[in-house]
Design a protein around this motif. Structure first.
Motif, short mmCIF file in Angstrom:
data_model
loop_
_atom_site.label_atom_id
_atom_site.label_comp_id
_atom_site.label_asym_id
_atom_site.label_seq_id
_atom_site.Cartn_x
_atom_site.Cartn_y
_atom_site.Cartn_z
N ILE A 1 20.28 19.60 67.52
CA ILE A 1 18.93 19.35 68.01
C ILE A 1 18.90 18.87 69.45
N GLU A 2 19.60 17.78 69.75
CA GLU A 2 19.47 17.20 71.08
C GLU A 2 20.01 18.13 72.17
N ASP A 3 21.14 18.81 71.91
CA ASP A 3 21.70 19.71 72.92
C ASP A 3 20.79 20.91 73.16
N LEU A 4 20.20 21.45 72.08
CA LEU A 4 19.27 22.57 72.27
C LEU A 4 18.03 22.14 73.03
N LYS A 5 17.50 20.97 72.67
CA LYS A 5 16.32 20.45 73.38
C LYS A 5 16.63 20.25 74.86
N GLY A 6 17.70 19.52 75.13
CA GLY A 6 18.01 19.16 76.51
C GLY A 6 18.37 20.35 77.37
N THR A 7 19.12 21.28 76.83
CA THR A 7 19.58 22.42 77.62
C THR A 7 18.48 23.43 77.85
N LEU A 8 17.68 23.69 76.80
CA LEU A 8 16.70 24.76 76.88
C LEU A 8 15.29 24.26 77.19
N LYS A 9 15.17 22.93 77.38
CA LYS A 9 13.87 22.31 77.70
C LYS A 9 12.83 22.64 76.62
N ALA A 10 13.24 22.48 75.39
CA ALA A 10 12.35 22.76 74.25
C ALA A 10 11.71 21.47 73.76
N GLU A 11 10.42 21.55 73.44
CA GLU A 11 9.74 20.38 72.90
C GLU A 11 10.24 20.07 71.49
N ASN A 12 10.50 21.11 70.70
CA ASN A 12 10.90 20.91 69.30
C ASN A 12 12.07 21.83 68.95
N VAL A 13 12.92 21.34 68.06
CA VAL A 13 13.93 22.17 67.42
C VAL A 13 13.68 22.05 65.93
N ILE A 14 13.35 23.16 65.30
CA ILE A 14 12.98 23.16 63.88
C ILE A 14 14.09 23.85 63.10
N LEU A 15 14.60 23.17 62.09
CA LEU A 15 15.72 23.67 61.30
C LEU A 15 15.24 24.28 59.99
N HIS A 16 15.86 25.37 59.58
CA HIS A 16 15.47 26.09 58.36
C HIS A 16 16.71 26.38 57.52
N ARG A 17 16.60 26.08 56.20
CA ARG A 17 17.70 26.39 55.29
C ARG A 17 17.50 27.82 54.76
N ASP A 18 17.62 28.78 55.63
CA ASP A 18 17.54 30.18 55.24
C ASP A 18 18.19 31.02 56.33
N ASN A 19 18.20 32.33 56.14
CA ASN A 19 18.81 33.22 57.13
C ASN A 19 17.79 34.19 57.70
N SER A 20 16.54 33.71 57.85
CA SER A 20 15.46 34.64 58.19
C SER A 20 15.19 34.77 59.68
N GLY A 21 15.99 34.11 60.53
CA GLY A 21 15.74 34.22 61.98
C GLY A 21 15.93 35.64 62.48
N SER A 22 15.13 36.01 63.49
CA SER A 22 15.15 37.40 63.97
C SER A 22 16.36 37.70 64.84
N ARG A 23 16.97 36.65 65.42
CA ARG A 23 18.11 36.88 66.33
C ARG A 23 19.35 36.16 65.76
N LYS A 24 20.34 36.93 65.39
CA LYS A 24 21.57 36.33 64.91
C LYS A 24 22.44 35.89 66.09
N VAL A 25 23.15 34.79 65.90
CA VAL A 25 24.12 34.34 66.90
C VAL A 25 25.37 35.20 66.71
N PRO A 26 25.76 36.02 67.71
CA PRO A 26 26.82 37.02 67.50
C PRO A 26 28.13 36.43 66.97
N GLU A 27 28.54 35.29 67.51
CA GLU A 27 29.83 34.72 67.10
C GLU A 27 29.75 34.06 65.72
N PHE A 28 28.52 33.68 65.33
CA PHE A 28 28.32 33.02 64.03
C PHE A 28 27.10 33.64 63.35
N PRO A 29 27.26 34.81 62.73
CA PRO A 29 26.11 35.54 62.17
C PRO A 29 25.41 34.82 61.02
#
Length: 809
Positions: free
Chosen positions: A773-801
């Protein structure tokens, strides 16, 4: 943003600054009094003083310097000397070209003085080039083979080998350069593939009167024909073996012999044996006790034995004899043939074989010992041993070491003109020049005559440079056996057959062992067109041009990355530019960190403040340190340099620094701790390849805290400590950040612009997503980081699908 490093990396200012500092402070001086550290001695190849350093020389010296710098960081007292191989044909030929006069047109001492004068000028230019490359040479060790003290050592080696019966004087056929008017060794012959006319002409069989057609590329040697040879299995000629042939033009009777060495498929299968057309003729002359008829003079003209060809050059004589054969209807036909011609390595004139009274080393008697000792040496890469073996097994003749030149080490011998007694000078009278100096004895020890003359011939230049390792170690005065045999023998594969071979030969002859332990063999630098680099091809690149455009560090780093050790490398401006862009990237990263590390003091307890991304970076740095160390232990400069470039450019600059910028601005101790360790570790390794920029960044960011006189002599870095589990989580965070940055880019959102939310999806890794959370917020200047216990995201992380994301602008 203020910085202790200028905005623009001025490599010229940085490199000249640190070259002066290293020399003034004696940073690379070998400490002879230090008996605590282990020594590492390098038998540096002494180059011919040509006045210009080309990129091939520079690659060879860069390899040597990589080893020297690495070994210092491993705690060795490194001996890295520098010499100049002044004598030899190259210098004499070049002075003749400069003056427009042959050496025979000068008084001998006048010509020698000119050779010395130009040699000093050329050395000065090359010395500056080596310093400009950042070579960590101990310049207090510099020597020149034309110095009297070096003469003394070379002459002493001659005397000692003579007393052991390993040097003798005798009359034998030798390879002779008619242009340079001197004998040369087999190793100095360059063989050139060329198209030549193959002339077919008629001999007569004396007993039957029938024609016997012979093919030869050298009809001008008819005057020296002493036999005709066929293969004993060649049924075409079995009836004439033992008969006689009449040599055309000269009407001389010669025997017809049979020998297995005759190739029945070449020409007509009949060859003429001449004294001497090639080395086979030499063997046959001895084997069949044939007479010797020499028809070529020392300066490449035909003598009285050549009859109608007398006074002509070899080329003129060839044309003339062909005309004579035509006139007498003895020329049958002319074809073209592809053959190999031996030429003088320096002036490229075709060589001849002429019997001469010369000085020889009994090299053939030592060849088995040379190969046995060579097998015990470490060859890098290993297959280079086969080059040496092939060369040694091809040698038929003893090494002729006398030369009919001027600018060289004199042979320390006088002769009695009355009885012919050889007086080899005793060691206490060396150095001596028998050409000009009075003999050290008043009369001949054998007959008492006072009619004594000095030897006029001089030594092969390889007699000078084949004792370099012993000279470096102080032989014969203060022979420091810590330095002998040398630990490293570095050179190009083109001189395995000369320098490596002669060093082995002379080490065994003088000391009973080789003069080096490891042979580091580099490949050649080819032009941008892939051909061997040569001015006549228009593909030549001078080191000065590269240094002017990109600087030493960029060139050196390109050398390291361009090819595996021993392989040829094509010079590439693009490759040097790539290395330069990396150095600029590192410079800019260091400028960024200067603002945060200036007042930071590394403390072990700060490890407690590190996060997963820090452990990931520390883990990558640990792999970098260990990979580079293992690679350098094995002389794999390509692997060692590439791991630094890849780790620092991609992992550190592109990913890690982007991920911690927000923490650095807060003074986060974990981020400061990690940045400090990783950058310092990288600079330590990089200083082997790019010492100037490494020293500059070290000076500004670390010297006051680390306390070393130079990063180039600081100890090799310890592997950073890290937690493997946290490192794996950090890798996931870094990969997720990278994918989120790509998502922002694809959505046409500036990477520095704020955004609403990042959704991170993972069923498998949900329990650890909280650390994102904190690294994503700080690096990407995001107001929120929302976590989901599923695999429904539209963009997979290539190194960690198993992790996927979505963003909300």
């Amino acid at each position: 943003m203020s910085s202790g490093l200028p905005k623009v990396y001025d490599f010229k200012a940085v490199e000249s600054k640190w070259q002066r500092y290293w020399e003034e402070k004696g940073i690379y001086k070998f400490n002879r009094e230090d008996r605590t550290r282990p020594t590492y001695s390098i038998d540096t190849p002494p180059p011919y003083p040509s006045g210009e350093l080309h990129v091939g020389n520079a690659l060879n010296f860069s390899y040597i310097d990589f080893v020297a710098r690495y070994k210092r960081k491993q705690g060795y007292n490194v001996f890295f000397p520098q010499g100049w191989d002044c004598h030899g044909l190259p210098t004499e030929v070049r002075v003749e070209r400069i003056t427009g006069k042959r050496k025979s047109e000068f008084e001998p001492q006048e010509f020698i003085a000119l050779c010395k004068k130009y040699t000093l000028e050329w050395i000065d230019s090359m010395r500056r080039a080596l310093k400009g490359l950042g070579m960590s040479i101990d310049w207090s060790t510099e020597y020149m083979t034309m110095d009297p003290d070096y003469w003394r050592r070379t002459q002493l080696s001659f005397v000692e080998m003579y007393k052991k019966g390993l040097i003798y004087r005798g009359e034998h056929p030798v390879i002779w350069c008619p242009r340079c008017e001197t004998a040369i060794a087999e190793a100095e012959v360059e063989y050139v593939e060329t198209n030549r006319p193959l002339y077919y002409f008629k001999f007569k069989v004396k007993e039957s009167g029938e024609d016997l057609v012979i093919a030869s590329t050298r009809p001008e040697l008819l005057a020296s024909c002493v036999a005709v040879a066929v293969n004993p299995k060649d049924q075409r000629y079995e009836k004439i073996v033992g008969l006689h042939a009449i040599v055309p033009i000269y009407e001389r009777e010669v025997p017809i012999i049979a020998d297995d060495a005759v190739d029945p498929s070449f020409g007509t299968g009949v060859v003429m044996v001449c004294t001497y057309g090639d080395k086979t003729d030499v063997k046959w002359q001895v084997k069949y006790s044939l007479p010797v008829i020499i028809s070529i003079t020392d300066n490449g003209r035909m003598n009285e034995n050549a009859g109608p060809l007398k006074g002509l050059t070899i080329e003129e004589a060839r044309k003339k004899i062909v005309e004579l054969l035509k006139e007498k209807n003895l020329l049958v036909k002319v074809e073209n043939t592809r053959s190999t011609v031996g030429t003088c390595w320096r002036c490229h004139t075709p060589v001849e074989i002429i019997p001469k009274k010369q000085w020889f080393v009994k090299s053939t008697a030592l060849n088995n010992a040379v190969l046995e000792e060579a097998k015990r040496i470490q060859w890098v890469p290993p297959y280079m041993y086969k080059r040496l073996e092939s060369w040694v097994l091809s040698l038929d003749w003893d090494w002729v070491i006398s030369r009919q030149r001027l600018f060289a080490t004199p042979i320390p011998v006088y002769y009695c003109k009355d009885c012919g007694y050889e007086m080899v000078v005793e060691p206490e009278h060396l150095p001596i020049d028998p050409r000009f100096d009075k003999p050290p004895v008043e009369k001949c020890p054998r007959c008492g005559s006072r009619n004594i003359v000095g030897e006029k011939d001089v030594m092969d230049t390889w007699m000078d440079s084949s004792i370099t390792a012993a000279v470096h170690a102080g032989w014969p005065d203060k022979f420091d056996l810590r330095l002998f045999p040398s630990d490293l023998q570095p050179n190009g594969y083109d001189i395995i057959r000369t320098w490596d071979y002669y060093l082995l030969l002379r080490g065994i002859a003088l000391f009973g062992k080789p003069q080096f332990k490891t042979a580091l063999i580099n490949g050649m630098v080819r032009g941008t067109d892939g051909r061997m680099m040569h001015k006549s091809y228009g593909n030549y690149v001078a080191v000065s041009d590269v240094l002017e455009k990109y600087g030493a560090d960029s060139f050196r780093l390109w050398v390291a990355m361009a090819a595996s050790t021993g392989q040829d490398v094509r010079f590439s401006w693009e490759g040097v530019d790539y290395a330069h862009r990396f150095l600029v990237k590192l410079w800019n990263a260091s400028r960024l960190l200067y603002n945060y590390l200036t007042n930071y003091m590394l403390q072990a307890e700060d490890m407690a403040f590190t996060r997963s991304v820090d452990h990931w970076m520390l883990g990558e740095a640990a792999k970098m340190v260990e990979t580079a160390r293992e690679a350098l232990e094995n002389f794999d400069f390509q692997k060692a340099s590439q791991v630094v470039v890849e780790t620092m450019w991609h992992e550190f600059c592109d990913h890690y620094l982007e991920a911690i910028k927000y923490r650095l601005s807060r003074g986060d101790r974990g981020a400061l701790y990690t940045s400090y360790i990783v950058l310092l570790s990288a600079l330590n390794i990089l200083s082997v390849f790019a010492p100037h920029i490494s020293e500059e960044i070290f000076d500004v960011l670390f010297r006051s805290k680390e306390g070393h006189a130079s990063i180039t002599t600081a100890p090799w870095p310890e592997k950073p400590i890290f937690d493997e589990k946290k490192s794996q989580i950090g890798a996931m965070i870094i990969a997720t950040i990278a994918e989120a940055r790509r998502a922002k880019h694809d959505a046409r959102i500036s990477l520095g612009a704020p955004m609403k939310s990042i959704h991170v999806h993972s069923e498998k890794h949900f329990e650890i997503l909280g650390e994102f959370i904190e690294d994503l917020k700080g690096t990407l200047k995001a107001e929120n980081v929302i976590l989901h216990r599923d695999n429904s995201g539209s963009r997979k992380v290539p190194e960690f699908p198993d992790i996927s994301i979505d963003i909300e602008p």
